[in-house]
Motif scaffolding. Structure first.
Motif, PDB file in Angstrom:
ATOM      1  N   PRO A  35      28.444  41.298  36.848  1.00  0.00           N
ATOM      2  CA  PRO A  35      28.693  41.707  38.767  1.00  0.00           C
ATOM      3  C   PRO A  35      29.834  40.512  39.070  1.00  0.00           C
ATOM      4  CG  PRO A  35      26.519  40.429  38.573  1.00  0.00           C
ATOM      5  CD  PRO A  35      27.398  40.776  36.824  1.00  0.00           C
ATOM      6  N   TRP A  36      29.642  39.469  38.712  1.00  0.00           N
ATOM      7  CA  TRP A  36      30.896  38.286  39.733  1.00  0.00           C
ATOM      8  C   TRP A  36      32.116  38.623  38.955  1.00  0.00           C
ATOM      9  CZ3 TRP A  36      34.970  34.302  40.236  1.00  0.00           C
ATOM     10  CH2 TRP A  36      34.377  34.097  41.597  1.00  0.00           C
ATOM     11  N   ALA A  37      32.473  39.001  38.082  1.00  0.00           N
ATOM     12  CA  ALA A  37      33.983  39.804  36.947  1.00  0.00           C
ATOM     13  C   ALA A  37      34.151  40.867  38.052  1.00  0.00           C
ATOM     14  CB  ALA A  37      33.889  39.096  35.925  1.00  0.00           C
ATOM     15  N   GLY A  38      33.259  41.163  38.327  1.00  0.00           N
ATOM     16  CA  GLY A  38      33.805  42.839  38.307  1.00  0.00           C
ATOM     17  C   GLY A  38      33.573  42.382  40.004  1.00  0.00           C
ATOM     18  N   GLY A  39      33.661  42.122  40.274  1.00  0.00           N
ATOM     19  CA  GLY A  39      33.727  41.817  41.890  1.00  0.00           C
ATOM     20  C   GLY A  39      35.078  41.239  42.614  1.00  0.00           C
ATOM     21  N   LEU A  40      35.475  40.837  41.445  1.00  0.00           N
ATOM     22  CA  LEU A  40      37.206  40.232  41.588  1.00  0.00           C
ATOM     23  C   LEU A  40      38.056  40.805  41.173  1.00  0.00           C
ATOM     24  CD1 LEU A  40      37.023  35.700  41.200  1.00  0.00           C
ATOM     25  CD2 LEU A  40      37.269  37.725  43.207  1.00  0.00           C
ATOM     26  N   ARG A  41      37.896  41.523  40.059  1.00  0.00           N
ATOM     27  CA  ARG A  41      37.869  42.918  39.571  1.00  0.00           C
ATOM     28  C   ARG A  41      38.247  44.074  40.056  1.00  0.00           C
ATOM     29  NH1 ARG A  41      35.433  42.526  34.376  1.00  0.00           N
ATOM     30  NH2 ARG A  41      36.756  41.114  33.085  1.00  0.00           N
ATOM     31  N   ALA A  42      37.216  44.533  41.434  1.00  0.00           N
ATOM     32  CA  ALA A  42      37.577  45.239  42.522  1.00  0.00           C
ATOM     33  C   ALA A  42      38.671  45.110  43.665  1.00  0.00           C
ATOM     34  CB  ALA A  42      36.289  45.547  42.509  1.00  0.00           C
ATOM     35  N   VAL A  43      37.984  43.763  43.542  1.00  0.00           N
ATOM     36  CA  VAL A  43      39.258  43.220  45.143  1.00  0.00           C
ATOM     37  C   VAL A  43      40.819  42.589  44.662  1.00  0.00           C
ATOM     38  CG1 VAL A  43      39.814  40.784  46.457  1.00  0.00           C
ATOM     39  CG2 VAL A  43      37.417  41.851  46.484  1.00  0.00           C
ATOM     40  N   ALA A  44      41.165  42.583  43.272  1.00  0.00           N
ATOM     41  CA  ALA A  44      42.324  42.727  42.713  1.00  0.00           C
ATOM     42  C   ALA A  44      42.838  44.398  43.065  1.00  0.00           C
ATOM     43  CB  ALA A  44      42.295  42.413  41.219  1.00  0.00           C
ATOM     44  N   GLU A  45      41.893  45.429  42.251  1.00  0.00           N
ATOM     45  CA  GLU A  45      42.230  46.591  42.529  1.00  0.00           C
ATOM     46  C   GLU A  45      42.514  47.153  43.721  1.00  0.00           C
ATOM     47  OE1 GLU A  45      43.765  49.583  40.028  1.00  0.00           O
ATOM     48  OE2 GLU A  45      42.656  48.197  39.425  1.00  0.00           O
TER      49      GLU A  45
ATOM     50  N   VAL B 104      43.475  34.613  39.707  1.00  0.00           N
ATOM     51  CA  VAL B 104      42.743  33.600  38.441  1.00  0.00           C
ATOM     52  C   VAL B 104      41.379  33.352  39.357  1.00  0.00           C
ATOM     53  CG1 VAL B 104      43.213  31.692  37.072  1.00  0.00           C
ATOM     54  CG2 VAL B 104      44.971  34.046  37.415  1.00  0.00           C
ATOM     55  N   ALA B 105      40.371  32.864  38.416  1.00  0.00           N
ATOM     56  CA  ALA B 105      39.869  32.196  39.591  1.00  0.00           C
ATOM     57  C   ALA B 105      38.715  31.420  38.199  1.00  0.00           C
ATOM     58  CB  ALA B 105      39.212  32.498  40.649  1.00  0.00           C
ATOM     59  N   GLY B 106      37.416  30.314  39.136  1.00  0.00           N
ATOM     60  CA  GLY B 106      37.335  29.531  37.462  1.00  0.00           C
ATOM     61  C   GLY B 106      35.884  30.387  38.155  1.00  0.00           C
ATOM     62  N   MET B 107      35.171  30.475  36.916  1.00  0.00           N
ATOM     63  CA  MET B 107      33.508  30.721  36.737  1.00  0.00           C
ATOM     64  C   MET B 107      32.773  30.186  35.915  1.00  0.00           C
ATOM     65  SD  MET B 107      33.794  34.896  35.253  1.00  0.00           S
ATOM     66  CE  MET B 107      32.239  35.184  35.175  1.00  0.00           C
ATOM     67  N   PHE B 108      31.922  30.965  35.688  1.00  0.00           N
ATOM     68  CA  PHE B 108      31.398  29.798  34.213  1.00  0.00           C
ATOM     69  C   PHE B 108      30.621  31.231  32.848  1.00  0.00           C
ATOM     70  CE2 PHE B 108      30.614  26.885  37.379  1.00  0.00           C
ATOM     71  CZ  PHE B 108      31.138  25.952  36.896  1.00  0.00           C
ATOM     72  N   THR B 109      30.909  31.418  32.302  1.00  0.00           N
ATOM     73  CA  THR B 109      30.319  32.882  31.184  1.00  0.00           C
ATOM     74  C   THR B 109      29.323  32.079  30.300  1.00  0.00           C
ATOM     75  OG1 THR B 109      32.270  32.289  29.874  1.00  0.00           O
ATOM     76  CG2 THR B 109      32.021  34.138  31.482  1.00  0.00           C
ATOM     77  N   PRO B 110      27.824  32.118  29.255  1.00  0.00           N
ATOM     78  CA  PRO B 110      27.466  32.363  28.391  1.00  0.00           C
ATOM     79  C   PRO B 110      27.744  31.906  26.780  1.00  0.00           C
ATOM     80  CG  PRO B 110      26.945  33.550  29.728  1.00  0.00           C
ATOM     81  CD  PRO B 110      27.805  33.969  30.115  1.00  0.00           C
ATOM     82  N   THR B 111      27.472  31.228  26.693  1.00  0.00           N
ATOM     83  CA  THR B 111      27.837  30.378  24.765  1.00  0.00           C
ATOM     84  C   THR B 111      27.053  30.426  24.131  1.00  0.00           C
ATOM     85  OG1 THR B 111      28.001  28.335  25.045  1.00  0.00           O
ATOM     86  CG2 THR B 111      29.267  28.896  26.237  1.00  0.00           C
ATOM     87  N   ALA B 112      26.410  30.468  22.840  1.00  0.00           N
ATOM     88  CA  ALA B 112      25.946  31.505  21.704  1.00  0.00           C
ATOM     89  C   ALA B 112      24.750  29.968  21.776  1.00  0.00           C
ATOM     90  CB  ALA B 112      26.530  31.756  20.596  1.00  0.00           C
ATOM     91  N   ASP B 113      25.694  28.504  22.055  1.00  0.00           N
ATOM     92  CA  ASP B 113      24.798  27.159  21.978  1.00  0.00           C
ATOM     93  C   ASP B 113      24.050  26.610  23.124  1.00  0.00           C
ATOM     94  OD1 ASP B 113      26.572  26.195  23.792  1.00  0.00           O
ATOM     95  OD2 ASP B 113      27.770  24.874  22.238  1.00  0.00           O
ATOM     96  N   GLY B 114      23.864  27.967  24.143  1.00  0.00           N
ATOM     97  CA  GLY B 114      22.890  27.237  24.893  1.00  0.00           C
ATOM     98  C   GLY B 114      23.620  27.230  26.320  1.00  0.00           C
ATOM     99  N   ARG B 115      24.535  26.189  25.939  1.00  0.00           N
ATOM    100  CA  ARG B 115      25.755  26.231  27.280  1.00  0.00           C
ATOM    101  C   ARG B 115      25.700  26.939  27.479  1.00  0.00           C
ATOM    102  NH1 ARG B 115      28.795  20.976  24.651  1.00  0.00           N
ATOM    103  NH2 ARG B 115      29.271  22.359  22.289  1.00  0.00           N
ATOM    104  N   VAL B 116      27.159  27.142  28.944  1.00  0.00           N
ATOM    105  CA  VAL B 116      28.194  27.673  29.457  1.00  0.00           C
ATOM    106  C   VAL B 116      29.656  27.013  28.820  1.00  0.00           C
ATOM    107  CG1 VAL B 116      26.663  27.938  31.304  1.00  0.00           C
ATOM    108  CG2 VAL B 116      28.592  26.190  31.793  1.00  0.00           C
ATOM    109  N   ALA B 117      30.477  28.409  28.950  1.00  0.00           N
ATOM    110  CA  ALA B 117      31.563  28.000  28.858  1.00  0.00           C
ATOM    111  C   ALA B 117      32.032  28.398  30.169  1.00  0.00           C
ATOM    112  CB  ALA B 117      32.303  28.776  28.523  1.00  0.00           C
ATOM    113  N   ASN B 118      33.471  27.145  31.006  1.00  0.00           N
ATOM    114  CA  ASN B 118      34.315  27.055  31.749  1.00  0.00           C
ATOM    115  C   ASN B 118      35.332  28.184  31.864  1.00  0.00           C
ATOM    116  OD1 ASN B 118      35.889  26.241  34.026  1.00  0.00           O
ATOM    117  ND2 ASN B 118      35.339  23.540  34.477  1.00  0.00           N
TER     118      ASN B 118
END
Length: 269
Positions: free
Chosen positions: A60-70, A77-91
């Motif tokens: 939903p966070w990425a979806g919210g920014l896409r809606a504003v872009a539309e 272009v904005a910074g967020m955090f996404t899940p990774t397979a090793d239990g950490r996150v990606a920046n």
């Protein structure tokens, strides 16, 4: 190309931060920008547990920014955090573009901030891919914060045809750190003869001292736009604000003709 540098003061709540980001993008659109650049950690500030706030690029966070872009017709272009397979996150830098352009584009921060007593790698997994993309016919490279200390990434952008590098950040405060921020941004512009749009988090509170270290890297403000010749063309202070500027992509070609550091490289070293 008209670009807006959107300096935010992100807090711990992604929904509140999304509202602030959307307001900044709408202001950028009202000022005629085709590209709005928001800071690293626009989703949630450093210093809070990142695992619980991380969301996939389909969330939903990425979806919210896409809606504003539309809604606005502005690429964001904005910074967020996404899940990774090793239990950490990606920046992650999300690219949200109108009409679905760039829907699959994102950049995961390669160089993690294991410095000045802070260990980003304890909770964040490194990326491993250089990312460039076209925005309004201009080739753009993506980098994040601590990446600015590694000139080879910005030269990789240039080698891929980029004339503009975007650098969202959440810069750590401390003695001399704000000066290092500007010095490094200007140096990377000169190294690669690219425009650099460096967009930091605002100071964590009004009147905060950027010389005073904080437990987490929460920003010093001072977002700036630097030309391919290393000159600062525009900058902000410490508070949240939007700076809109018309840059000439062809200036990179003119600078490269007079300072051909890319062409003059002798490889391998």
């Amino acid at each position: 190309m008209r670009i807006s540098l959107c300096q935010l003061r992100s807090g711990p709540d992604p929904e509140e931060n999304l509202a602030a980001a959307a307001a900044a993008v709408r202001r950028a659109a009202a000022e005629g920008a085709v590209l709005a650049v928001l800071p690293e950690a626009a989703m949630a500030r450093f210093g809070v547990p990142l695992g619980p706030v991380a969301q996939p690029l389909t969330g939903p966070w990425a979806g919210g920014l896409r809606a504003v872009a539309e809604e606005t017709g502005v690429t964001v272009v904005a910074g967020m955090f996404t899940p990774t397979a090793d239990g950490r996150v990606a920046n992650t830098l999300l690219v949200a573009a109108p009409g679905g352009g760039g829907r699959g584009e994102s950049y995961d921060k390669i160089h993690l901030y294991d410095a000045f007593g802070y260990r980003e790698s304890d909770t964040v997994a490194p990326g491993g891919r250089v990312v460039t993309l076209d925005v309004a016919g201009v080739r753009v490279g993506l980098a994040t914060c601590y990446d600015v200390r590694f000139p080879e990434l910005f030269r990789a952008h240039a080698d891929a045809g980029a004339v503009l590098s975007l650098l969202p950040a959440s810069w750590g405060a401390g003695p001399g750190k704000a000066e290092q921020w500007e010095l490094l941004v200007r140096a990377r512009a000169l190294d690669a003869t690219v425009w650099v749009a460096a967009v930091d988090q605002a100071l964590p509170s009004p009147g905060a001292d950027p010389e005073e270290p904080t437990a987490a890297p929460n920003g010093v403000g001072r977002s700036l736009l630097v030309a391919p010749d290393g000159s600062v063309r525009a900058r902000l202070g410490g508070d949240p604000d939007v700076l809109t500027f018309d840059l000439d992509p062809a200036e990179a070609d003119r600078v490269r003709a007079s300072i051909p550091v890319l062409a003059n490289r002798r490889l391998p070293l």
